[in-house]
Write an enzyme that holds these catalytic residues in place. Structure first.
Site, mmCIF file in Angstrom:
data_model
loop_
_atom_site.group_PDB
_atom_site.id
_atom_site.type_symbol
_atom_site.label_atom_id
_atom_site.label_comp_id
_atom_site.label_asym_id
_atom_site.label_seq_id
_atom_site.Cartn_x
_atom_site.Cartn_y
_atom_site.Cartn_z
ATOM 1 N N CYS A 1 -18.230 0.222 9.892
ATOM 2 C CA CYS A 1 -18.311 0.560 8.476
ATOM 3 C C CYS A 1 -17.091 1.405 8.117
ATOM 4 O O CYS A 1 -16.280 1.741 8.986
ATOM 5 C CB CYS A 1 -19.588 1.344 8.170
ATOM 6 S SG CYS A 1 -21.117 0.435 8.500
ATOM 7 N N SER B 1 -24.044 -4.151 7.678
ATOM 8 C CA SER B 1 -25.467 -3.973 7.981
ATOM 9 C C SER B 1 -25.782 -4.442 9.395
ATOM 10 O O SER B 1 -25.479 -5.580 9.760
ATOM 11 C CB SER B 1 -26.320 -4.754 6.983
ATOM 12 O OG SER B 1 -25.994 -4.385 5.663
ATOM 13 N N GLU C 1 -23.157 4.688 15.102
ATOM 14 C CA GLU C 1 -24.482 4.347 15.598
ATOM 15 C C GLU C 1 -25.057 5.552 16.339
ATOM 16 O O GLU C 1 -24.374 6.152 17.175
ATOM 17 C CB GLU C 1 -24.418 3.136 16.532
ATOM 18 C CG GLU C 1 -25.772 2.671 17.024
ATOM 19 C CD GLU C 1 -25.685 1.423 17.888
ATOM 20 O OE1 GLU C 1 -26.726 1.042 18.461
ATOM 21 O OE2 GLU C 1 -24.592 0.832 17.987
#
Length: 209
Positions: free
Chosen positions: A2, A49, A75
């Protein structure tokens, strides 16, 4: 992968959208923006996503009363364990993402939250009540975070090309960084190829009041 980005001190949300476009490849699934004109704080994220595919996990993410705002890249490996603990403490979740765990963990532990996280990450949290921006990078520096700072302006992004969209960033070449690249094949922290931009070092956090 991201992309996160944001700035303080510039009341122009168009710049936020330009920063987003510069890193669209990092997050093709969604783009989210948030700004507080009074505090002059603007945050954004381009989302890829992975864990929670629903729109409920689109960033920026907030706590229950929206006094804490998060943009996050990475993450969190132990998010399920942390989530269960936070639910027991009556925190209310709107998504099943690992990102939202950070919002509520910050509510509970503030800056000490970094001792509880296992994962790879770069994030920015704005605390409206304290009027503080809390920025941090994971212990090994897996996720990138570039910083621009002057007396009146601050900006951050996952890539330098996004910072180039900020009108205060001149992006003059740093001669020492060129020499480092030629001799070492990389540029040691915290320097970058640009004089105005530096890298937040691995395992480092900073607070802007």
């Amino acid at each position: 992968m991201c992309g996160i980005y944001g700035y303080i001190g510039l009341k122009d949300d168009l710049v936020l959208k330009k920063m987003s476009e510069a890193m669209r490849h990092r997050g093709p699934d969604a783009q989210g923006f948030w700004g507080d004109e009074k505090a002059k704080v603007f945050l954004g994220q381009n989302r890829l996503s992975i864990i929670d595919l629903s729109s409920a996990a689109t960033q920026p993410l907030f706590n229950e009363d929206e006094s804490v705002v998060l943009v996050f890249n990475g993450e969190i490996y132990n998010f399920q364990e942390l989530r269960e603990e936070l639910v027991q403490k009556k925190h209310v979740f709107k998504s099943h993402s690992d990102s939202e765990v950070l919002v509520h963990l910050y509510e509970e532990e503030g800056r000490d939250m970094l001792h509880r996280i296992r994962g790879m990450f770069a994030f920015a949290i704005f605390d409206k009540k304290k009027n503080e921006l809390f920025v941090a990078r994971d212990h090994f520096g897996i996720k990138p975070l570039y910083i621009f700072q002057t007396e009146n302006h601050f900006a951050f992004a996952s890539e330098m090309k996004a910072l180039q969209q900020h009108p205060e960033v001149k992006f003059d070449v740093n001669p020492q960084a060129v020499l480092d690249h030629l001799s070492l094949l990389w540029c040691p922290f915290p320097k970058t190829i640009a004089n105005d931009v530096w890298k937040l070092e691995p395992g480092t956090a900073m607070v802007l009041e």
